[in-house]
Design a protein around this motif. Structure first.
Motif: not given
Ligand SMILES: [Zn+2]
Length: 216
Positions: A2, A6-8, A11, A69-70, A73, A104, A106
Protein backbone atom coordinates in the motif's frame (compact mmCIF):
# COMPACT_ATOMS: atom_id res chain seq x y z
CA UNK A 1 1.81 -3.19 -0.99
CA UNK A 2 0.00 0.00 0.00
CA UNK A 3 1.13 3.54 -0.63
CA UNK A 4 2.00 5.98 2.14
CA UNK A 5 -1.25 7.87 1.54
CA UNK A 6 -3.29 4.66 1.72
CA UNK A 7 -1.61 3.73 5.00
CA UNK A 8 -2.42 7.14 6.46
CA UNK A 9 -6.06 6.73 5.48
CA UNK A 10 -6.32 3.28 7.08
CA UNK A 11 -4.74 4.59 10.26
CA UNK A 12 -7.02 7.64 10.38
CA UNK A 13 -10.12 5.50 9.82
CA UNK A 14 -9.00 3.14 12.57
CA UNK A 15 -8.53 5.97 15.07
CA UNK A 16 -11.82 7.65 14.12
CA UNK A 17 -13.71 4.35 14.36
CA UNK A 18 -12.78 4.09 18.04
CA UNK A 19 -15.31 6.88 18.64
CA UNK A 20 -17.81 6.33 15.83
CA UNK A 21 -18.67 2.95 14.33
CA UNK A 22 -19.21 4.44 10.89
CA UNK A 23 -16.71 7.06 9.90
CA UNK A 24 -17.84 9.83 7.56
CA UNK A 25 -15.99 11.32 4.60
CA UNK A 26 -15.98 14.70 6.36
CA UNK A 27 -14.40 13.27 9.50
CA UNK A 28 -11.62 11.72 7.42
CA UNK A 29 -11.12 14.94 5.46
CA UNK A 30 -10.79 16.89 8.73
CA UNK A 31 -8.41 14.35 10.28
CA UNK A 32 -6.13 14.34 7.23
CA UNK A 33 -6.52 18.06 6.44
CA UNK A 34 -7.70 17.38 2.91
CA UNK A 35 -10.78 17.98 0.76
CA UNK A 36 -13.82 15.71 0.87
CA UNK A 37 -13.51 15.15 -2.90
CA UNK A 38 -10.01 13.68 -2.59
CA UNK A 39 -11.20 11.52 0.29
CA UNK A 40 -13.96 10.07 -1.89
CA UNK A 41 -11.41 9.10 -4.57
CA UNK A 42 -9.19 7.37 -2.07
CA UNK A 43 -12.09 5.57 -0.41
CA UNK A 44 -13.04 4.06 -3.77
CA UNK A 45 -9.48 2.78 -4.18
CA UNK A 46 -9.41 1.29 -0.71
CA UNK A 47 -12.80 -0.33 -1.25
CA UNK A 48 -11.53 -1.87 -4.53
CA UNK A 49 -8.64 -3.37 -2.58
CA UNK A 50 -11.19 -4.69 -0.04
CA UNK A 51 -9.54 -2.82 2.82
CA UNK A 52 -12.69 -0.87 3.73
CA UNK A 53 -16.45 -1.23 3.41
CA UNK A 54 -17.72 1.90 1.74
CA UNK A 55 -21.27 2.77 0.79
CA UNK A 56 -21.85 6.32 -0.33
CA UNK A 57 -23.62 8.38 2.37
CA UNK A 58 -23.29 5.55 4.88
CA UNK A 59 -19.78 6.00 6.07
CA UNK A 60 -16.80 3.72 6.19
CA UNK A 61 -15.68 0.74 8.23
CA UNK A 62 -12.43 -1.20 7.96
CA UNK A 63 -12.57 -4.79 6.71
CA UNK A 64 -10.73 -7.41 8.79
CA UNK A 65 -7.75 -7.11 6.42
CA UNK A 66 -7.87 -3.30 6.57
CA UNK A 67 -7.91 -3.33 10.34
CA UNK A 68 -4.97 -5.73 10.46
CA UNK A 69 -2.92 -3.40 8.28
CA UNK A 70 -3.94 -0.34 10.36
CA UNK A 71 -2.82 -2.12 13.55
CA UNK A 72 0.55 -2.94 11.99
CA UNK A 73 1.09 0.73 11.12
CA UNK A 74 0.13 1.72 14.66
CA UNK A 75 2.47 -0.98 16.01
CA UNK A 76 5.36 0.43 13.98
CA UNK A 77 4.54 4.02 14.98
CA UNK A 78 4.45 3.26 18.69
CA UNK A 79 7.55 1.03 18.65
CA UNK A 80 9.52 3.78 16.92
CA UNK A 81 8.29 6.35 19.45
CA UNK A 82 9.43 4.06 22.26
CA UNK A 83 12.80 3.57 20.58
CA UNK A 84 13.31 7.30 20.04
CA UNK A 85 12.57 8.13 23.69
CA UNK A 86 14.19 5.15 25.42
CA UNK A 87 17.24 4.59 23.22
CA UNK A 88 17.92 7.92 21.53
CA UNK A 89 16.81 10.13 24.44
CA UNK A 90 14.33 12.27 22.57
CA UNK A 91 11.63 13.87 24.70
CA UNK A 92 8.06 12.58 24.52
CA UNK A 93 6.85 15.74 22.78
CA UNK A 94 9.47 15.40 20.00
CA UNK A 95 8.87 11.92 18.63
CA UNK A 96 5.43 11.88 17.02
CA UNK A 97 6.42 13.61 13.78
CA UNK A 98 9.46 11.36 13.31
CA UNK A 99 7.35 8.27 13.99
CA UNK A 100 4.88 9.48 11.35
CA UNK A 101 7.65 8.92 8.80
CA UNK A 102 9.26 5.83 10.31
CA UNK A 103 5.94 3.98 10.56
CA UNK A 104 5.89 3.57 6.77
CA UNK A 105 9.01 1.37 6.69
CA UNK A 106 7.21 -1.90 6.27
CA UNK A 107 9.89 -4.59 6.79
CA UNK A 108 8.32 -7.06 9.22
CA UNK A 109 11.77 -8.39 10.06
CA UNK A 110 12.99 -4.90 11.04
CA UNK A 111 9.97 -4.23 13.21
CA UNK A 112 10.16 -7.62 14.94
CA UNK A 113 13.84 -7.11 15.71
CA UNK A 114 13.15 -3.59 16.98
CA UNK A 115 10.46 -5.03 19.25
CA UNK A 116 12.82 -7.73 20.55
CA UNK A 117 15.72 -5.26 20.97
CA UNK A 118 13.58 -3.23 23.36
CA UNK A 119 12.28 -6.35 25.14
CA UNK A 120 8.71 -6.15 23.85
CA UNK A 121 7.40 -2.90 25.38
CA UNK A 122 3.65 -2.84 26.03
CA UNK A 123 3.08 0.92 25.89
CA UNK A 124 4.52 3.83 23.93
CA UNK A 125 5.93 6.92 25.71
CA UNK A 126 2.44 8.49 25.77
CA UNK A 127 0.88 5.47 27.44
CA UNK A 128 -0.84 4.08 24.34
CA UNK A 129 -0.76 0.27 23.96
CA UNK A 130 1.62 -1.26 21.37
CA UNK A 131 -0.03 -4.07 19.36
CA UNK A 132 2.06 -7.27 19.12
CA UNK A 133 3.01 -8.81 15.76
CA UNK A 134 -0.44 -10.39 15.47
CA UNK A 135 -2.16 -7.07 16.18
CA UNK A 136 -3.23 -7.99 19.72
CA UNK A 137 -2.95 -5.55 22.58
CA UNK A 138 -4.43 -5.13 26.01
CA UNK A 139 -6.80 -2.20 26.30
CA UNK A 140 -6.21 -0.67 29.67
CA UNK A 141 -8.97 1.27 31.29
CA UNK A 142 -7.68 4.77 31.83
CA UNK A 143 -9.74 7.59 33.23
CA UNK A 144 -9.21 11.34 33.05
CA UNK A 145 -7.97 13.01 36.22
CA UNK A 146 -11.06 15.24 35.92
CA UNK A 147 -13.29 12.33 36.91
CA UNK A 148 -11.38 11.55 40.12
CA UNK A 149 -13.00 12.62 43.38
CA UNK A 150 -11.46 14.29 46.38
CA UNK A 151 -8.75 12.12 48.02
CA UNK A 152 -8.76 9.62 45.16
CA UNK A 153 -5.39 8.59 43.75
CA UNK A 154 -4.08 7.20 40.49
CA UNK A 155 -0.96 6.60 38.44
CA UNK A 156 -0.39 8.80 35.41
CA UNK A 157 -0.63 6.39 32.47
CA UNK A 158 -1.55 8.32 29.35
CA UNK A 159 -2.68 11.50 27.65
CA UNK A 160 -5.68 12.35 25.54
CA UNK A 161 -4.02 15.40 23.97
CA UNK A 162 -0.78 14.43 22.20
CA UNK A 163 0.21 17.95 21.15
CA UNK A 164 3.80 19.04 21.93
CA UNK A 165 2.50 22.07 23.86
CA UNK A 166 0.55 19.89 26.27
CA UNK A 167 3.36 17.36 26.69
CA UNK A 168 5.89 20.11 27.37
CA UNK A 169 3.57 21.59 29.98
CA UNK A 170 3.27 18.20 31.70
CA UNK A 171 7.05 17.75 31.61
CA UNK A 172 7.57 21.12 33.25
CA UNK A 173 5.13 20.22 36.02
CA UNK A 174 6.75 16.77 36.39
CA UNK A 175 3.40 15.19 35.57
CA UNK A 176 4.88 12.26 33.68
CA UNK A 177 3.95 8.62 33.04
CA UNK A 178 4.37 6.47 36.13
CA UNK A 179 3.96 9.27 38.71
CA UNK A 180 1.43 8.73 41.48
CA UNK A 181 -1.01 11.57 42.06
CA UNK A 182 -3.71 12.25 44.63
CA UNK A 183 -6.51 14.80 44.50
CA UNK A 184 -6.21 17.00 47.58
CA UNK A 185 -8.61 19.77 46.58
CA UNK A 186 -11.20 20.55 43.92
CA UNK A 187 -11.91 24.24 43.51
CA UNK A 188 -15.68 24.63 43.15
CA UNK A 189 -15.38 27.94 41.31
CA UNK A 190 -13.75 26.55 38.14
CA UNK A 191 -13.39 22.83 38.85
CA UNK A 192 -9.62 23.14 38.76
CA UNK A 193 -7.79 20.64 40.94
CA UNK A 194 -4.90 20.47 43.34
CA UNK A 195 -2.83 17.31 43.04
CA UNK A 196 -0.32 15.93 45.47
CA UNK A 197 2.64 14.56 43.51
CA UNK A 198 5.29 13.17 45.80
CA UNK A 199 5.95 16.04 48.21
CA UNK A 200 4.61 18.90 46.10
CA UNK A 201 1.14 20.27 45.40
CA UNK A 202 0.31 21.14 41.78
CA UNK A 203 -2.67 23.22 40.70
CA UNK A 204 -4.08 22.12 37.33
CA UNK A 205 -6.88 23.56 35.21
CA UNK A 206 -10.03 21.68 34.22
CA UNK A 207 -8.65 21.32 30.66
CA UNK A 208 -5.45 19.70 31.87
CA UNK A 209 -7.46 17.39 34.16
CA UNK A 210 -9.57 16.27 31.19
CA UNK A 211 -6.55 15.45 29.02
CA UNK A 212 -4.39 13.67 31.58
CA UNK A 213 -5.22 9.97 32.07
CA UNK A 214 -4.61 7.77 35.10
CA UNK A 215 -4.93 4.12 36.00
CA UNK A 216 -6.55 3.56 39.38
ZN1 LIG B 1 2.63 9.37 17.84
Amino acid sequence: MNTLAEENYLKAIYHLSLNDLNVSTNQIAAALCTKAASVTDMLKKLADKELINYERYQGVTLTAVGEKIALQIIRRHRLWEYFLVEKLNFKWDEVHEMAEELEHISSVELVDRLDKFMDYPKHDPHGDPIPDRDGNFKKHELIPVASLKLNEAGIISGVRDHSPGFLQYLDKQQLIIGKKIKITDIIAYDNSMILQVETIAIHISRDVAKNLLVAI
